[in-house]
Scaffold this motif. Sequence first.
Motif, short mmCIF file in Angstrom:
data_model
loop_
_atom_site.label_atom_id
_atom_site.label_comp_id
_atom_site.label_asym_id
_atom_site.label_seq_id
_atom_site.Cartn_x
_atom_site.Cartn_y
_atom_site.Cartn_z
N ALA A 129 4.69 -5.77 10.71
CA ALA A 129 3.24 -5.64 10.62
C ALA A 129 2.84 -4.21 10.27
CB ALA A 129 2.59 -6.07 11.92
N SER A 130 3.55 -3.25 10.85
CA SER A 130 3.27 -1.85 10.54
C SER A 130 3.58 -1.54 9.09
CB SER A 130 4.10 -0.95 11.46
OG SER A 130 3.95 0.39 11.08
N SER A 131 4.67 -2.08 8.58
CA SER A 131 5.04 -1.86 7.19
C SER A 131 4.02 -2.50 6.25
CB SER A 131 6.43 -2.43 6.92
OG SER A 131 6.76 -2.30 5.56
N ALA A 132 3.50 -3.68 6.62
CA ALA A 132 2.50 -4.35 5.78
C ALA A 132 1.20 -3.56 5.77
CB ALA A 132 2.27 -5.77 6.28
N ALA A 133 0.81 -3.06 6.92
CA ALA A 133 -0.41 -2.26 6.98
C ALA A 133 -0.24 -0.97 6.18
CB ALA A 133 -0.77 -1.95 8.43
N TRP A 134 0.93 -0.36 6.26
CA TRP A 134 1.20 0.87 5.51
C TRP A 134 1.09 0.62 4.01
CZ3 TRP A 134 1.66 5.73 7.19
CH2 TRP A 134 2.18 6.68 6.32
N LYS A 135 1.64 -0.49 3.56
CA LYS A 135 1.59 -0.82 2.13
C LYS A 135 0.17 -1.17 1.69
CE LYS A 135 6.33 -2.48 1.75
NZ LYS A 135 7.19 -3.64 1.56
N ARG A 136 -0.61 -1.71 2.58
CA ARG A 136 -1.97 -2.10 2.22
C ARG A 136 -2.86 -0.87 2.07
NH1 ARG A 136 -4.41 -5.94 6.26
NH2 ARG A 136 -3.21 -7.44 5.08
N TRP A 137 -2.74 0.14 2.94
CA TRP A 137 -3.66 1.26 2.94
C TRP A 137 -3.18 2.46 2.15
CZ3 TRP A 137 -8.51 0.83 4.01
CH2 TRP A 137 -8.93 -0.21 4.83
N ILE A 138 -1.91 2.67 2.03
CA ILE A 138 -1.41 3.84 1.32
C ILE A 138 -1.09 3.45 -0.11
CG2 ILE A 138 0.28 5.70 1.34
CD1 ILE A 138 -1.60 5.69 3.72
N ARG A 139 -2.13 3.48 -0.94
CA ARG A 139 -2.01 3.20 -2.36
C ARG A 139 -2.74 4.30 -3.13
NH1 ARG A 139 -3.99 -2.80 -3.49
NH2 ARG A 139 -3.62 -3.64 -1.45
N PRO A 140 -2.46 4.47 -4.38
CA PRO A 140 -3.16 5.51 -5.16
C PRO A 140 -4.67 5.29 -5.23
CG PRO A 140 -1.19 4.82 -6.32
CD PRO A 140 -1.34 3.91 -5.14
N GLU A 141 -5.14 4.06 -5.14
CA GLU A 141 -6.57 3.80 -5.20
C GLU A 141 -7.31 4.33 -3.98
OE1 GLU A 141 -4.46 0.94 -5.16
OE2 GLU A 141 -4.15 0.95 -7.32
#
Length: 98
Positions: free
Chosen positions: A6-18
């Motif tokens: 879940a932490s990895s999914a949240a990290w991928k969701r919020w840490i993007r170039p956009e």
Amino acid sequence: MAAAAASSAAWKRWIRPEVYPLFLATGVAVSICVGQLVRNITGNPEVRVLKEKRAAGVLENFDEGKRYSQHGFRKFIDGKRPEIMPGINSFFSDPPKY
């Protein structure tokens, strides 16, 4: 295991170039707020953090208050017209000079 996924999914969701501009704007706003708080706590003559200074009561220290209120940025903008874009404002508001 589930918490790590879940932490990895949240990290991928919020840490993007956009999202970088959002983080940048939030970081600038937070740093301005922190800077103003530190300036008020350390330099404002009406704020007394130490108990010994609070016991002094109301001080008639006008020089210290003037030094605090007339800081460098205020001295820089003092006497200037309160405009954001003076060239555009004068172009549209001043009559043409012939």
